[in-house]
Design a protein around this motif. Structure first.
Motif, PDB file in Angstrom:
ATOM      1  N   ALA A 104       0.825  -1.203   0.000  1.00 30.90           N
ATOM      2  CA  ALA A 104       0.000   0.000   0.000  1.00 30.90           C
ATOM      3  C   ALA A 104       0.863   1.259   0.000  1.00 30.90           C
ATOM      4  CB  ALA A 104      -0.934  -0.010   1.204  1.00 30.90           C
ATOM      5  N   LEU A 105       1.990   1.208   0.686  1.00 31.90           N
ATOM      6  CA  LEU A 105       2.926   2.338   0.648  1.00 31.90           C
ATOM      7  C   LEU A 105       3.455   2.548  -0.772  1.00 31.90           C
ATOM      8  CD1 LEU A 105       5.033   1.762   3.902  1.00 31.90           C
ATOM      9  CD2 LEU A 105       3.388   3.605   3.499  1.00 31.90           C
ATOM     10  N   ARG A 106       3.811   1.459  -1.441  1.00 38.37           N
ATOM     11  CA  ARG A 106       4.311   1.582  -2.825  1.00 38.37           C
ATOM     12  C   ARG A 106       3.261   2.209  -3.731  1.00 38.37           C
ATOM     13  NH1 ARG A 106       6.391  -3.615  -1.642  1.00 38.37           N
ATOM     14  NH2 ARG A 106       4.667  -4.620  -2.764  1.00 38.37           N
ATOM     15  N   ASP A 107       1.996   1.891  -3.453  1.00 34.23           N
ATOM     16  CA  ASP A 107       0.901   2.405  -4.280  1.00 34.23           C
ATOM     17  C   ASP A 107       0.452   3.798  -3.846  1.00 34.23           C
ATOM     18  OD1 ASP A 107       0.935   0.050  -5.694  1.00 34.23           O
ATOM     19  OD2 ASP A 107      -0.735  -0.858  -4.580  1.00 34.23           O
ATOM     20  N   ARG A 108       1.060   4.323  -2.771  1.00 32.90           N
ATOM     21  CA  ARG A 108       0.665   5.627  -2.218  1.00 32.90           C
ATOM     22  C   ARG A 108      -0.812   5.634  -1.831  1.00 32.90           C
ATOM     23  NH1 ARG A 108       5.508   5.250  -2.852  1.00 32.90           N
ATOM     24  NH2 ARG A 108       6.889   6.874  -3.675  1.00 32.90           N
ATOM     25  N   ASP A 109      -1.269   4.521  -1.282  1.00 28.76           N
ATOM     26  CA  ASP A 109      -2.655   4.411  -0.841  1.00 28.76           C
ATOM     27  C   ASP A 109      -2.914   5.441   0.262  1.00 28.76           C
ATOM     28  OD1 ASP A 109      -5.107   3.644   0.341  1.00 28.76           O
ATOM     29  OD2 ASP A 109      -4.772   1.541  -0.149  1.00 28.76           O
ATOM     30  N   PRO A 110      -3.947   6.270   0.122  1.00 29.03           N
ATOM     31  CA  PRO A 110      -4.221   7.295   1.140  1.00 29.03           C
ATOM     32  C   PRO A 110      -4.399   6.727   2.543  1.00 29.03           C
ATOM     33  CG  PRO A 110      -5.478   7.758  -0.840  1.00 29.03           C
ATOM     34  CD  PRO A 110      -4.848   6.408  -1.052  1.00 29.03           C
ATOM     35  N   ILE A 111      -4.844   5.475   2.656  1.00 33.55           N
ATOM     36  CA  ILE A 111      -5.070   4.900   3.974  1.00 33.55           C
ATOM     37  C   ILE A 111      -3.766   4.774   4.757  1.00 33.55           C
ATOM     38  CG2 ILE A 111      -4.788   2.436   3.503  1.00 33.55           C
ATOM     39  CD1 ILE A 111      -7.733   4.041   5.409  1.00 33.55           C
ATOM     40  N   THR A 112      -2.617   4.779   4.060  1.00 35.38           N
ATOM     41  CA  THR A 112      -1.306   4.704   4.731  1.00 35.38           C
ATOM     42  C   THR A 112      -0.795   6.075   5.161  1.00 35.38           C
ATOM     43  OG1 THR A 112      -0.003   4.986   2.706  1.00 35.38           O
ATOM     44  CG2 THR A 112      -0.696   2.724   3.277  1.00 35.38           C
TER      45      THR A 112
END
Length: 216
Positions: A104-112
């Motif tokens: 999720a960090l790699r994807d820049r997921d807002p939840i992170t």
């Protein structure tokens, strides 16, 4: 033989689509007002008027003013449980959630918390600067813990073990997200923060691994 809905009475699919559109319209209208004027300066009546609906109609879609903002967290309530349920057999729950968070960090997921998109930054600033929103967020966190605890529970261990493990895992994910947000809010880019975010995730999940892996 195919039957068509009676004219003037849309079928279930059309009714459901209308509900989804109305819900989205209400949420978008509320967010626009909250960002422009501040959460505490906008009433439910203000949102209803701007969206051209009655207050009772608004409350049919959102049980509280806070839920107009926080409803999107409902989409993530079962995420941790799903990740644990679908993990490879050789992975522990801690490793599964660790790997999922890194992805999720790699994807820049807002939840992170690791997103510097202007609308995401504005939303998170509103969330973290409004006490009543953070308080209501506990409702969604509690449900996330419940679902994860159900997934971690085993007959050979007391239910408390699963609940404690779930609480720790959910808290780690939230605190990592909050720390990433603090860095973004200070004006840094997601690209710049990324290495630190990964290191923090490795540290946090590593601290849990020895103690919680026995639960999985």
């Amino acid at each position: 033989m195919t039957t068509e809905p009676t004219r003037g009475h849309p079928g279930p699919g059309l009714r459901e689509s209308k509900k989804v559109r109305t819900r989205g319209h209400l949420a978008a209208t509320a967010l626009e007002l909250f960002l422009a004027r501040g959460f505490d300066q906008v009433s439910v009546a203000d949102v209803a008027a701007a969206a051209d609906v009655s207050k009772p109609t608004l409350f049919r879609y959102f049980p509280s003013k806070e839920d107009l903002i926080l409803h999107r967290f409902a989409d993530h309530q079962d995420e941790a449980a799903r990740v644990v349920r679908s993990r490879p057999a050789e992975w522990s729950p801690v490793r599964a959630l660790h790997e999922h968070f890194r992805a999720a960090l790699r994807d820049r997921d807002p939840i992170t918390g690791l997103s510097d998109l202007p609308d995401v930054v504005a939303f998170q600033r509103l969330l973290y600067s409004t006490p009543s929103l953070e308080s209501r967020l506990a409702h969604y966190t509690g449900r996330e813990v419940d679902l994860l605890a159900e997934e971690l529970h085993a007959p050979s261990r007391p239910p408390l073990a699963a609940r404690l493990a779930a609480r720790h895992l959910v808290t780690v994910r939230q605190e990592l997200g909050r720390e990433n947000w603090r860095r973004i809010a200070a004006g840094r880019s997601a690209e710049d923060v990324y290495p630190e975010a990964v290191a923090d995730a490795d540290l946090a999940f590593g601290m849990l691994a020895d103690g919680l892996d026995a639960v999985g």
